[in-house]
Enzyme design. Structure first.
Site, mmCIF file in Angstrom:
data_model
loop_
_atom_site.group_PDB
_atom_site.id
_atom_site.type_symbol
_atom_site.label_atom_id
_atom_site.label_comp_id
_atom_site.label_asym_id
_atom_site.label_seq_id
_atom_site.Cartn_x
_atom_site.Cartn_y
_atom_site.Cartn_z
ATOM 1 N N TYR A 29 17.541 1.612 -20.700
ATOM 2 C CA TYR A 29 16.401 0.801 -20.916
ATOM 3 C C TYR A 29 15.158 1.705 -21.497
ATOM 4 O O TYR A 29 14.763 0.844 -22.324
ATOM 5 C CB TYR A 29 15.902 0.588 -19.358
ATOM 6 C CG TYR A 29 14.902 -0.635 -19.348
ATOM 7 C CD1 TYR A 29 14.991 -2.226 -19.626
ATOM 8 C CD2 TYR A 29 13.576 -0.442 -18.921
ATOM 9 C CE1 TYR A 29 13.997 -2.893 -19.482
ATOM 10 C CE2 TYR A 29 12.475 -1.332 -18.575
ATOM 11 C CZ TYR A 29 12.763 -2.676 -18.835
ATOM 12 O OH TYR A 29 11.695 -3.618 -18.928
ATOM 13 N N GLN A 33 4.195 7.852 -10.853
ATOM 14 C CA GLN A 33 3.211 7.392 -10.649
ATOM 15 C C GLN A 33 2.928 6.377 -11.837
ATOM 16 O O GLN A 33 3.678 6.729 -12.816
ATOM 17 C CB GLN A 33 2.068 8.093 -10.791
ATOM 18 C CG GLN A 33 1.719 9.418 -11.796
ATOM 19 C CD GLN A 33 1.039 10.152 -11.784
ATOM 20 O OE1 GLN A 33 -0.222 10.303 -10.837
ATOM 21 N NE2 GLN A 33 0.811 11.064 -12.811
HETATM 22 P P1 NAD Z 1 14.165 -11.293 -16.140
HETATM 23 O O1 NAD Z 1 15.367 -10.477 -15.951
HETATM 24 O O2 NAD Z 1 13.733 -12.181 -15.055
HETATM 25 O O3 NAD Z 1 14.279 -12.140 -17.512
HETATM 26 C C1 NAD Z 1 15.046 -11.577 -18.636
HETATM 27 C C2 NAD Z 1 15.504 -12.784 -19.188
HETATM 28 O O4 NAD Z 1 16.446 -12.241 -20.406
HETATM 29 C C3 NAD Z 1 16.768 -13.666 -18.393
HETATM 30 O O5 NAD Z 1 16.640 -14.883 -18.543
HETATM 31 C C4 NAD Z 1 18.080 -13.166 -18.973
HETATM 32 O O6 NAD Z 1 19.250 -13.916 -18.600
HETATM 33 C C5 NAD Z 1 17.620 -12.816 -20.059
HETATM 34 N N1 NAD Z 1 18.609 -11.972 -21.166
HETATM 35 C C6 NAD Z 1 19.179 -10.540 -20.629
HETATM 36 N N2 NAD Z 1 19.719 -10.287 -21.442
HETATM 37 C C7 NAD Z 1 20.097 -10.961 -22.501
HETATM 38 C C8 NAD Z 1 20.877 -11.224 -23.835
HETATM 39 N N3 NAD Z 1 21.379 -9.993 -24.095
HETATM 40 N N4 NAD Z 1 20.670 -12.024 -24.821
HETATM 41 C C9 NAD Z 1 20.007 -13.227 -24.224
HETATM 42 N N5 NAD Z 1 19.242 -13.321 -23.019
HETATM 43 C C10 NAD Z 1 19.172 -12.155 -22.296
HETATM 44 O O7 NAD Z 1 12.911 -10.130 -16.513
HETATM 45 P P2 NAD Z 1 11.548 -10.083 -16.798
HETATM 46 O O8 NAD Z 1 10.625 -9.299 -15.736
HETATM 47 O O9 NAD Z 1 11.081 -11.875 -17.025
HETATM 48 O O10 NAD Z 1 11.340 -9.463 -18.105
HETATM 49 C C11 NAD Z 1 11.099 -10.264 -19.255
HETATM 50 C C12 NAD Z 1 10.902 -9.148 -20.345
HETATM 51 O O11 NAD Z 1 9.612 -8.284 -20.079
HETATM 52 C C13 NAD Z 1 11.970 -7.994 -20.530
HETATM 53 O O12 NAD Z 1 12.147 -7.719 -21.785
HETATM 54 C C14 NAD Z 1 11.519 -6.893 -19.861
HETATM 55 O O13 NAD Z 1 12.009 -5.617 -20.340
HETATM 56 C C15 NAD Z 1 9.924 -6.914 -20.125
HETATM 57 N N6 NAD Z 1 9.152 -6.286 -18.976
HETATM 58 C C16 NAD Z 1 9.100 -6.975 -17.588
HETATM 59 C C17 NAD Z 1 8.281 -6.157 -16.832
HETATM 60 C C18 NAD Z 1 8.008 -6.982 -15.552
HETATM 61 O O14 NAD Z 1 7.353 -6.259 -14.812
HETATM 62 N N7 NAD Z 1 8.336 -8.216 -15.234
HETATM 63 C C19 NAD Z 1 7.807 -4.978 -16.985
HETATM 64 C C20 NAD Z 1 8.078 -4.444 -18.405
HETATM 65 C C21 NAD Z 1 8.841 -4.999 -19.356
#
Ligand code: NAD
Ligand code: UDP
Length: 316
Positions: A148, A279
């Protein structure tokens, strides 16, 4: 509406992506949601089904895709919870790197502006605290989180190389821990785990001694920041940190969740996962200066809304 755009949201069936789709549709845009449904769910999109401005595409970003007439692309597709991104780490790396590549090529073909959901994980287990965007990070390239962390770092590299090589209009946000309604009950991240465990009367699973810290941002605040960044001048490319600077230990989080749910659950201590950052706190000076953005939802208020959501989902 004359300024209506055609906007692609990858990962649009997920936690953050579905909130973003809602906001974009409410603004009068046409939204294409592309998702493999690895962690996302149609339930998150229930309010949009049947809306003529909304199209759902089941597709994996690892494979190239052609969509005509796009104005903007938000690339959010990627599992975000350690449990899910470690389930098939090779696919996670492919999703980050090939997904970014495919969205950049799509932006090149259509002339769309392209936005990358990067992460505070690019800072790894940070030796600088709080973390400004100028910090290069402290990431293990061969550990269980690396698929990741390194995948997202490589994606950032691709975004900046495409900008230099092809003059693409890019936007890169580094997201710090964000929570809220529509996290899956089995997501595995700490806020949803503690709330679900508390509501079910199960032990709250504290990894390590619970003294590690995180800074928790409410989803609505973050999505507002996404749209401000996307709509900023082309010269604003990022990376821009987005998160809530309020920093809490995991023990402090258990106390708040137990109080707000009224649960009598106990704590159970479990081993700290490998490479778990000690942290994390965003320095959001750049987002404030460039976008006039900062979170407005306090942890307590955000937890109450999230608890209400899980009560409804779990029927408790
Ligand atoms: P989540 O797991 O709820 O959503 C991710 C979505 O991407 C899901 O709907 C999943 O089915 C889809 N997905 C995964 N792999 C895929 C692929 N290969 N092709 C098509 N669709 C795919 O997570 P989230 O919290 O909503 O995160 C969304 C984005 O934000 C991600 O890129 C994540 O890395 C980033 N992010 C989130 C956070 C957080 O705290 N929520 C923090 C840092 C980064
Ligand atoms: N954590 C915990 N109990 C859980 C889930 C997570 O104590 O049930 C800890 C985890 O070890 C980490 C912090 O909470 O220190 C945040 O974990 P999460 O998976 O939410 O996000 P990330 O580690 O990616 O910041």
């Amino acid at each position: 509406m004359s300024s209506a755009k055609k906007i692609l949201v990858t990962g649009g069936a997920g936690f953050l992506g579905s909130h973003l789709c809602d906001r974009l549709i409410a603004q009068g845009h046409q939204v294409v949601c592309l998702d493999s449904f690895f962690t996302g769910s149609e339930r998150n999109l229930a309010g949009l089904t049947g809306n003529p401005a909304f199209t759902l595409m089941r597709h994996d970003v690892v494979d190239p895709v052609r969509i005509e007439g796009l104005d903007e692309i938000y690339n959010l597709a990627c599992p975000a919870s350690p449990v899910h991104y470690q389930y098939d780490p090779i696919h996670t790396m492919k999703t980050s790197v090939l997904g970014a590549l495919n969205m950049l090529e799509l932006a090149r073909a259509t002339g769309a502006k392209v936005f990358q959901a990067s992460t505070s994980e690019v800072y790894g287990d940070p030796a600088v605290h709080p973390q400004p965007e100028s910090y290069w990070g402290n990431v293990n390239s061969i550990g269980i989180r690396s698929c990741y962390d390194e995948g997202k770092r490589a994606a950032e590299t691709l975004f900046f190389d495409y900008q230099r090589a092809h003059k693409l209009r890019i936007k890169v946000v580094r997201i710090f821990n964000t929570y809220g309604p529509r996290m899956a009950a089995d997501d595995g991240r700490v806020v949803s785990n503690f709330i679900v465990q508390a509501l079910r009367g199960e032990d709250l699973t504290v990894y390590g001694d619970g003294s590690q810290t995180r800074s928790f941002c409410y989803a609505d605040d973050l999505v507002e920041g996404f749209m401000r960044l996307m709509n900023s001048d082309d010269g604003v490319v990022g990376p821009v940190n987005m998160g809530n600077p309020g920093e809490f230990t995991m023990i402090e989080l258990t106390e708040r969740v137990l109080r707000l749910t009224g649960s009598k659950s106990k704590l159970v201590y479990m081993p700290l996962p490998q490479d778990d950052p000690r942290q994390r706190q965003p320095d959001i000076a750049r987002a404030k200066a460039l976008l006039g953005w900062e979170p407005v939802v306090e942890l307590e208020q955000g937890l109450e809304c999230t608890i209400a959501y899980f009560r409804a989902v779990l029927g408790s």
